[in-house]
Design an enzyme around this catalytic site. Structure first.
Site, mmCIF file in Angstrom:
data_model
loop_
_atom_site.group_PDB
_atom_site.id
_atom_site.type_symbol
_atom_site.label_atom_id
_atom_site.label_comp_id
_atom_site.label_asym_id
_atom_site.label_seq_id
_atom_site.Cartn_x
_atom_site.Cartn_y
_atom_site.Cartn_z
ATOM 1 N N HIS A 1 -6.559 -5.772 52.200
ATOM 2 C CA HIS A 1 -7.923 -5.471 51.772
ATOM 3 C C HIS A 1 -8.811 -5.069 52.953
ATOM 4 C CE1 HIS A 1 -11.422 -5.574 49.225
ATOM 5 N NE2 HIS A 1 -12.033 -6.400 50.047
ATOM 6 N N SER B 1 -15.406 -2.688 49.344
ATOM 7 C CA SER B 1 -15.171 -3.921 48.592
ATOM 8 C C SER B 1 -16.246 -4.109 47.522
ATOM 9 C CB SER B 1 -15.123 -5.100 49.569
ATOM 10 O OG SER B 1 -14.641 -6.263 48.944
ATOM 11 N N ASP C 1 -3.258 -4.697 48.481
ATOM 12 C CA ASP C 1 -4.546 -5.388 48.349
ATOM 13 C C ASP C 1 -4.456 -6.467 47.269
ATOM 14 O OD1 ASP C 1 -7.211 -6.164 48.128
ATOM 15 O OD2 ASP C 1 -7.968 -4.136 48.421
#
Length: 603
Positions: free
Chosen positions: A575, A443, A529
């Site tokens: 995600h 991330s 995502d």
């Protein structure tokens, strides 16, 4: 697992079960099954029992989506579904048959509703947040006197109270939002206890005020965290408040008497790196349960007795793990001479550590600590001679609120310099060498990893990223993305401030790709995502591959092997949340990639 009244409710294999407290779990009854409800690759996220135990509300989340579905069950002799509410983030019971909940859409949570489970079913809107930078959730005070409607941005918060005995009355504001002031509310004996950043020093403090005088001008200090201390969690009990803290990566807890304000510190085992508090709905309980873990130590359950002031490890039957692992704590001196902590794990029996492969972890954003929870693959890596290093750079939260402030917005490059200093120190003291070193991040950790990959590619031989944030500037210029406005408090606003435009451009991984030697790169992205758009990752990969080809085709570099630039797009998973099966495949793919690119076949 939560204990409520005379029962224990727990999750097992996608089911919620209920057993008599202190009884045999083998005789537990199944209340809900995700498979029976046709939720595949889903997990149970939240569980709340109504005060009279007639209803159970639970949220179920699929690995393919950010949204959860709230299932309300009536707990008769044969449990039945009473209500299904889609796109729910948080929920709490105000009374036996009144539930408050927040709705989530496109990663945004702005509306609070109440719904009744009486004969005349009724749902109404209670609160709406107008500022797109804020996110709303609901909590319940431990004594069940109030529900709190919490509206939070990255730096500022505002709380409204709902009296559980009068749930249809309008919420009451505690303190109007003040820029830069975060606060959270608990209640005890007609006093509000406030966990807040208000005042100096700019770290968390526990304060209190009479219920009828909520304004911050009436807040009185109870306890202040010392500088560079991370507040991990806090739990309120009838007569004590327990704070779980981290100071330079050493975990401990402080037990604060709410009567005398005296403080008792309890050190936690030195090996512990990660902490998770177990839920305690019962206000009058005298024992606090939590789990401790490390990257190489599976979670162990502990109990702290508030009466006896004694810490006890809960012995459970498990397969013993024997691992010859040594832990080393280092500090690297960054560009501005700030000392940056590093935690290193390696096999006790390893010889010639400078020849061993090294995997460096980084995050450094949002005031969130680098993930140091247990991962089974770490045991295999340590057993095979790998060195694992965790760089606690600025931008994360490892050393308190100031550590985050010094690594966000116009200070974001501090995290980059921290990471570079950490990697150089690791090599200087004899942990591996660049050709055997890999860098990994997930991330927002992709920002610092990608920036270092552009600026100092000679420091490592491979990079593995999961759902990485790599195109910072284009993302922050696109206000149509759901999180752009909210993210301005972390990265700055390049739309209205040219200084932020140039500053972000100076480190943005996508904008600084150039024809040069690069390490091999493996990126895993997720088709569903919503936080890291796939288009940004695709742009990055395309530009990086072109730079690598341009460099390889130059007349000076002909014949030199080009690095592998691999993109793995997962059709399932949101995600950083793949299904269990996909996660196993990802881990296997990452390890195979590292083994091949670092040329470890003969090692």
């Amino acid at each position: 697992m939560i204990r409520f009244g005379n029962f224990v409710y727990f999750e097992e294999n996608g089911c919620i079960l209920r057993s008599v407290a202190d009884g045999d779990k083998g005789s537990a009854e199944v209340l809900l099954s995700t498979e029976d409800l046709c939720f595949h690759d889903a997990f149970i996220q939240r569980l709340r029992i109504s005060p009279d135990e007639r209803y159970m509300a639970t949220s179920i989340k699929s690995s393919n989506s950010e949204e959860s579905t709230c299932i309300i069950m009536k707990l008769d002799k044969l449990p039945v579904i009473e209500r299904i509410i889609p796109n729910v983030f948080s929920f709490e019971w105000a009374t036996n048959n009144v539930l408050f909940y927040t709705s989530q859409e496109n990663l945004v949570c702005h509306n609070v509703f109440l719904t009744t489970l009486t004969n005349t079913k009724h749902t109404e809107l209670v609160y709406t947040e107008q500022d797109p930078r804020f996110f709303v959730d609901i909590c319940c005070t431990k004594d069940r006197r109030f529900l709190t409607i919490n509206s939070n941005s990255k730096t500022t918060s505002e709380v409204w109270l709902v009296d559980c005995s009068h749930p249809f009355k309008s919420p009451v504001l505690v303190q109007q939002r003040t820029k830069g002031v975060i606060y959270h509310i608990e209640h005890r004996n007609d006093e509000l206890y406030i966990l807040t950043t208000y005042g100096q020093p700019a770290e968390y403090k526990l304060m209190k005020t009479p219920l009828g005088s909520c304004g911050m001008e009436n807040w009185q200090s109870v306890y202040t965290l010392k500088e560079k201390t991370k507040l991990i969690d806090m739990e309120m009990f009838k007569d004590q408040c327990v704070m779980f803290l981290k100071y330079y990566n050493h975990l401990y807890l402080n037990v604060i008497s709410l009567g005398s304000h005296s403080v008792q510190s309890v050190e936690l085992p030195a090996w512990a790196c990660a902490f998770e508090l177990e839920p305690h709905p019962e206000y009058n309980t005298s024992t606090c349960y939590f789990q401790l873990a490390s990257p190489v130590q599976p979670p162990k359950r502990f109990a702290y007795s508030l009466v006896e002031n004694h810490l006890i490890e809960q012995v459970e039957q498990e397969v013993p793990i024997t691992l010859n692992c040594h832990t080393v704590h280092l500090t690297a001196k960054s560009k501005d001479e700030t000392l940056v902590p590093i935690t290193v794990f390696h096999n006790t029996d390893s010889k010639e550590l400078h020849r061993k492969p090294l995997l460096v972890h980084v995050y450094g954003a949002y005031g969130i600590d680098l993930n140091m929870s247990f991962k089974a693959e770490n045991l295999m890596l340590i057993d095979n001679g790998w060195i694992l290093a965790y760089c606690h750079v600025r931008g994360g939260g490892e050393l308190g609120l100031g550590w985050h402030r010094d690594g966000c917005k116009h200070n974001k490059l501090n995290g980059f310099y921290d990471l570079k200093a950490c990697m150089m120190l690791l090599h200087e003291v004899g942990f591996s060498q660049p050709k055997y070193t890999a860098l990994t991040g997930a991330s927002a950790g992709g920002v610092l990893a990608g920036a270092l990959c552009n600026a100092d590619p000679e420091l490592f031989g491979a990079m593995v990223l999961q759902a990485p944030f790599l195109d910072v500037l284009n993302t922050m210029l696109d206000i149509h993305l759901p999180l752009t406005v909210e993210e301005q408090e972390e990265w700055g606003d390049p739309l209205t401030d040219d200084k932020y435009m140039e500053y972000i451009k100076s480190y943005c991984p996508y904008h600084n790709i150039k024809p040069q030697h690069y390490p091999s790169v493996l990126i895993t992205a997720y088709e569903n995502d919503e936080r890291i758009p796939l288009t940004g990752v695709l742009r990055y990969i395309h530009k990086l591959r072109k730079a690598v080809m341009d460099h390889a085709s130059s007349k000076y570099k002909q014949g030199s092997p080009a690095p592998n630039i691999i993109l793995n797009v997962q059709t399932g998973g949101s995600h950083c949340a793949p299904s269990w099966e996909d996660l196993l495949n990802e881990v296997a793919g990452h390890l195979a990639f590292l083994h091949r690119e670092l040329k470890l076949e003969g090692k």
